[in-house]
Design a protein around this motif. Structure first.
Motif, PDB file in Angstrom:
ATOM      1  N   LYS A   1     -26.792  11.308 -24.747  1.00  0.00           N
ATOM      2  CA  LYS A   1     -25.778  10.331 -24.371  1.00  0.00           C
ATOM      3  C   LYS A   1     -24.372  10.820 -24.695  1.00  0.00           C
ATOM      4  CE  LYS A   1     -28.783   6.291 -24.761  1.00  0.00           C
ATOM      5  NZ  LYS A   1     -29.182   5.142 -25.570  1.00  0.00           N
TER       6      LYS A   1
ATOM      7  N   LYS B   1     -24.003   7.579 -16.182  1.00  0.00           N
ATOM      8  CA  LYS B   1     -24.861   6.429 -15.847  1.00  0.00           C
ATOM      9  C   LYS B   1     -25.466   5.823 -17.114  1.00  0.00           C
ATOM     10  CE  LYS B   1     -25.783   8.060 -11.180  1.00  0.00           C
ATOM     11  NZ  LYS B   1     -24.859   9.233 -11.233  1.00  0.00           N
ATOM     12  N   GLU B   2     -26.805   5.773 -17.197  1.00  0.00           N
ATOM     13  CA  GLU B   2     -27.440   5.116 -18.343  1.00  0.00           C
ATOM     14  C   GLU B   2     -27.392   5.968 -19.611  1.00  0.00           C
ATOM     15  OE1 GLU B   2     -30.844   7.332 -16.304  1.00  0.00           O
ATOM     16  OE2 GLU B   2     -28.975   6.328 -15.748  1.00  0.00           O
ATOM     17  N   HIS B   3     -26.959   7.211 -19.487  1.00  0.00           N
ATOM     18  CA  HIS B   3     -26.904   8.104 -20.652  1.00  0.00           C
ATOM     19  C   HIS B   3     -25.530   8.013 -21.318  1.00  0.00           C
ATOM     20  CE1 HIS B   3     -30.729   9.721 -19.416  1.00  0.00           C
ATOM     21  NE2 HIS B   3     -30.244  10.027 -18.227  1.00  0.00           N
TER      22      HIS B   3
ATOM     23  N   ARG C   1     -21.879  -0.796 -17.843  1.00  0.00           N
ATOM     24  CA  ARG C   1     -23.052  -1.627 -18.108  1.00  0.00           C
ATOM     25  C   ARG C   1     -23.936  -1.744 -16.874  1.00  0.00           C
ATOM     26  NH1 ARG C   1     -23.504  -7.733 -20.855  1.00  0.00           N
ATOM     27  NH2 ARG C   1     -25.758  -7.522 -21.258  1.00  0.00           N
TER      28      ARG C   1
ATOM     29  N   GLY D   1     -26.217   1.047 -16.385  1.00  0.00           N
ATOM     30  CA  GLY D   1     -27.294   1.179 -17.353  1.00  0.00           C
ATOM     31  C   GLY D   1     -26.876   1.604 -18.738  1.00  0.00           C
ATOM     32  N   ALA D   2     -25.580   1.792 -18.968  1.00  0.00           N
ATOM     33  CA  ALA D   2     -25.098   2.206 -20.288  1.00  0.00           C
ATOM     34  C   ALA D   2     -25.151   1.045 -21.277  1.00  0.00           C
ATOM     35  CB  ALA D   2     -23.666   2.728 -20.182  1.00  0.00           C
ATOM     36  N   LYS D   3     -25.212   1.369 -22.551  1.00  0.00           N
ATOM     37  CA  LYS D   3     -25.078   0.377 -23.614  1.00  0.00           C
ATOM     38  C   LYS D   3     -23.586   0.130 -23.839  1.00  0.00           C
ATOM     39  CE  LYS D   3     -29.477   0.057 -24.506  1.00  0.00           C
ATOM     40  NZ  LYS D   3     -30.215  -1.206 -24.187  1.00  0.00           N
TER      41      LYS D   3
ATOM     42  N   GLU E   1     -22.200  -5.962 -23.995  1.00  0.00           N
ATOM     43  CA  GLU E   1     -23.574  -6.322 -24.340  1.00  0.00           C
ATOM     44  C   GLU E   1     -23.648  -6.942 -25.733  1.00  0.00           C
ATOM     45  OE1 GLU E   1     -27.986  -4.150 -24.354  1.00  0.00           O
ATOM     46  OE2 GLU E   1     -26.152  -2.989 -24.031  1.00  0.00           O
TER      47      GLU E   1
END
Length: 339
Positions: free
Chosen positions: A149, A264-266, A287, A290-292, A317
């Motif tokens: 990440k 993206k989510e990473h 978000r 897909g990210a935190k 989040e």
């Protein structure tokens, strides 16, 4: 009406600052002082809402005086600094001590150089100012192995102290971290060096083409540059001239939006204290990719503007107090925790 005390050893500069502030109908200059000793008496007599404070003055320098203010009578302070490297370093020390913001002195007798001073003073009047609390030592994790990440952090008013609090809690092999902090061009290199001294990781001002690797933190250059993240398998910094976005350059929205596209989510996105809405849309894009995403909570923000805008947009989040953001970032980027 916000009442302002102007503190500067130059009578010419006091007149310029007072003229720039008095032109705003929401501000009233209630007094001037030529050094900290006069300023101390003026504070007692006039009880101003905000102080503008010069960095270098006779009898006691502005940093020592600020430290006493924040320890004995916390109140909003806007630092007025020269463009020299020495002035930048002193101003960063002041922001770490609790000064709300800073403004650069114009090069000559030109009041246009103070075009944003009134705005900064009005923001300072609404800021949450507290006695400086000594930062606690971070609780080390037993094992940290960086995941794939990338971390993106955005901040503005109050961000110097907030970023120091977070960066000093990152391990030496932290996930690659990119930062957009609203700051004058002359300050960002000194700020990166200051973060580097406080960090186990290596902190530098970002350069175009820098590869994003573990153990490195990249600070966006100030001025008319934007910092973005680009690439597919191997991410890198893109630093390029650009127009202001969301009112700022560097823009947090620009940085976050690029991370949403590239990682993206990473990724982990973090929005900290600051005035306005910069970063809210970009964090939402992260978000949705897909990210935190994390936001600093109201109680620990100097100005709960950017985190509020992001939270109300649905981009955040989790909201956390400042002292818990560093550990949260470590956990979200630690491959050992994921196992």
């Amino acid at each position: 009406m916000t009442r302002v005390l102007v503190v500067d050893d130059s009578s010419t500069m006091r007149r310029l600052i007072s003229a720039a502030l008095s032109a705003d109908p929401e501000l009233e200059v209630v007094g001037e002082a030529g050094d900290p000793l006069q300023a101390r008496e003026a504070i007692k007599a006039l009880n101003p809402d905000v102080i503008t404070l010069d960095v270098e003055m006779p009898n006691m320098n502005g940093i020592d005086f600020l430290e006493r203010i924040m320890r004995l009578r916390p109140m909003p302070v806007v630092m007025v600094s020269t463009l020299t490297s020495r002035g930048a370093e002193a101003t960063l020390a002041a922001l770490e001590l609790g000064a709300v913001d800073c403004v650069e002195k114009p090069g000559g007798a030109d009041p246009i150089g103070f075009s944003r001073l009134a705005e900064k003073v009005k923001i300072a009047a609404r800021a949450r100012v507290r006695s400086r609390v000594a930062r606690t030592e971070p609780t080390p994790v037993d094992v940290f192995t960086p995941s794939e990440k990338v971390v993106a952090i955005g901040s503005s008013t109050g961000g110097v102290e907030a970023l120091l609090n977070i960066i000093e809690r990152l391990p030496a092999n932290c996930a690659p971290t990119v930062i957009a902090q609203h700051m004058p061009a002359s300050f960002t290199r000194s700020f990166a060096e200051r973060l580097n001294r406080a960090s186990a990781a290596t902190v530098t001002e970002a350069r175009d083409g820098d590869p994003l690797v573990p153990g490195r933190v990249y600070v966006a250059p100030g001025g008319d540059f934007h910092l973005e993240v680009e690439g597919a398998r191997h991410l890198r910094c893109r630093v390029a001239h650009g127009d202001p976005v969301s009112g700022h350059c560097p823009s947090v929205d620009v940085l976050f939006s690029s991370v949403a596209r590239a990682a993206k989510e990473h990724a982990v996105g973090v929005i900290l204290t600051g005035m306005g809405r910069d970063g809210a849309r970009g964090l939402l894009a992260m978000r949705e990719a897909g990210a935190k995403t994390l936001g600093q909570d109201e109680a620990t923000c100097v100005v709960y503007g950017m985190p509020r805008a992001a939270y109300e947009l649905g981009a955040v989040e989790r909201q956390l107090p400042l002292e818990k953001l560093g550990p949260a970032i470590r956990n979200l980027t630690n491959k050992e925790v994921e196992r």
